[in-house]
Design a protein around this motif. Sequence first.
Motif, PDB file in Angstrom:
ATOM      1  N   LYS A 216      -2.409  11.111   0.303  1.00 55.27           N
ATOM      2  CA  LYS A 216      -0.968  11.228   0.062  1.00 55.27           C
ATOM      3  C   LYS A 216      -0.173  10.522   1.157  1.00 55.27           C
TER       4      LYS A 216
ATOM      5  N   GLU B 279       0.838  -1.199   0.000  1.00 53.92           N
ATOM      6  CA  GLU B 279       0.000   0.000   0.000  1.00 53.92           C
ATOM      7  C   GLU B 279       0.877   1.254   0.000  1.00 53.92           C
TER       8      GLU B 279
ATOM      9  N   ILE C  46       0.963   3.933  -3.077  1.00 53.80           N
ATOM     10  CA  ILE C  46       0.573   5.327  -2.844  1.00 53.80           C
ATOM     11  C   ILE C  46       1.733   6.273  -3.157  1.00 53.80           C
TER      12      ILE C  46
ATOM     13  N   ASN D  59      -7.414  14.089  -5.315  1.00 56.97           N
ATOM     14  CA  ASN D  59      -8.467  13.258  -4.733  1.00 56.97           C
ATOM     15  C   ASN D  59      -7.964  11.918  -4.202  1.00 56.97           C
ATOM     16  N   ILE D  60      -6.653  11.760  -4.138  1.00 56.37           N
ATOM     17  CA  ILE D  60      -6.073  10.517  -3.624  1.00 56.37           C
ATOM     18  C   ILE D  60      -5.218  10.859  -2.412  1.00 56.37           C
TER      19      ILE D  60
ATOM     20  N   LEU E 226       1.459   7.803  -6.590  1.00 55.02           N
ATOM     21  CA  LEU E 226       0.264   8.546  -6.962  1.00 55.02           C
ATOM     22  C   LEU E 226       0.348  10.001  -6.531  1.00 55.02           C
ATOM     23  N   ASP E 227      -0.114  10.883  -7.386  1.00 55.47           N
ATOM     24  CA  ASP E 227      -0.137  12.302  -7.075  1.00 55.47           C
ATOM     25  C   ASP E 227      -1.370  12.910  -7.710  1.00 55.47           C
ATOM     26  N   HIS E 228      -2.449  12.977  -6.934  1.00 53.78           N
ATOM     27  CA  HIS E 228      -3.711  13.535  -7.415  1.00 53.78           C
ATOM     28  C   HIS E 228      -4.444  14.121  -6.222  1.00 53.78           C
TER      29      HIS E 228
END
Length: 151
Positions: free
Chosen positions: A95, A81, A85, A92-93, A88-90
């Motif tokens: 951090k 996990e 993660i 709505n996600i 990912l860089d958004h």
Amino acid sequence: VGQFNLHTALPKPVDSGLELDWDDIDTSNSAMLGRGSFSCVHSVGLYGAPGEIFALKQLNLSESNVSAKQYKRGAIDIALEGKLISYLDHENIIKLHGMKKGCIQRSINNAQEPFFLVLDHLTETLDDRLEQWKSDENTVSRLKVKLLGRD
């Protein structure tokens, strides 16, 4: 849209995955946020980020009702996990702000200093947000127009 190629290399991780030690974690105002089969989540601070609140997800060695094999699977899941993660860089996600420094294998079996992830602390759930939108007439009207094209 092109088909996803399973052999495509992942991009480099976002530069938010700091390696942290337990000495970096401020638990003075910690509160339990949730519990799972292999982990628990607490609100914490980081000494390097005064005033900010984060969620610390850590392996929970005290769960006596799980087998060693199940626990190892949970440990692998939390490590994966964190790795996922970190790519990912958004907005709505959630951090990743850091993870336990050092060897994951040693952290998995260390009740004194278990493996952990430091993540965004969420102030609301999706259910909370939907309830808020339901009570806000303007938002409901705007969503109807956007989704249905009418009032």
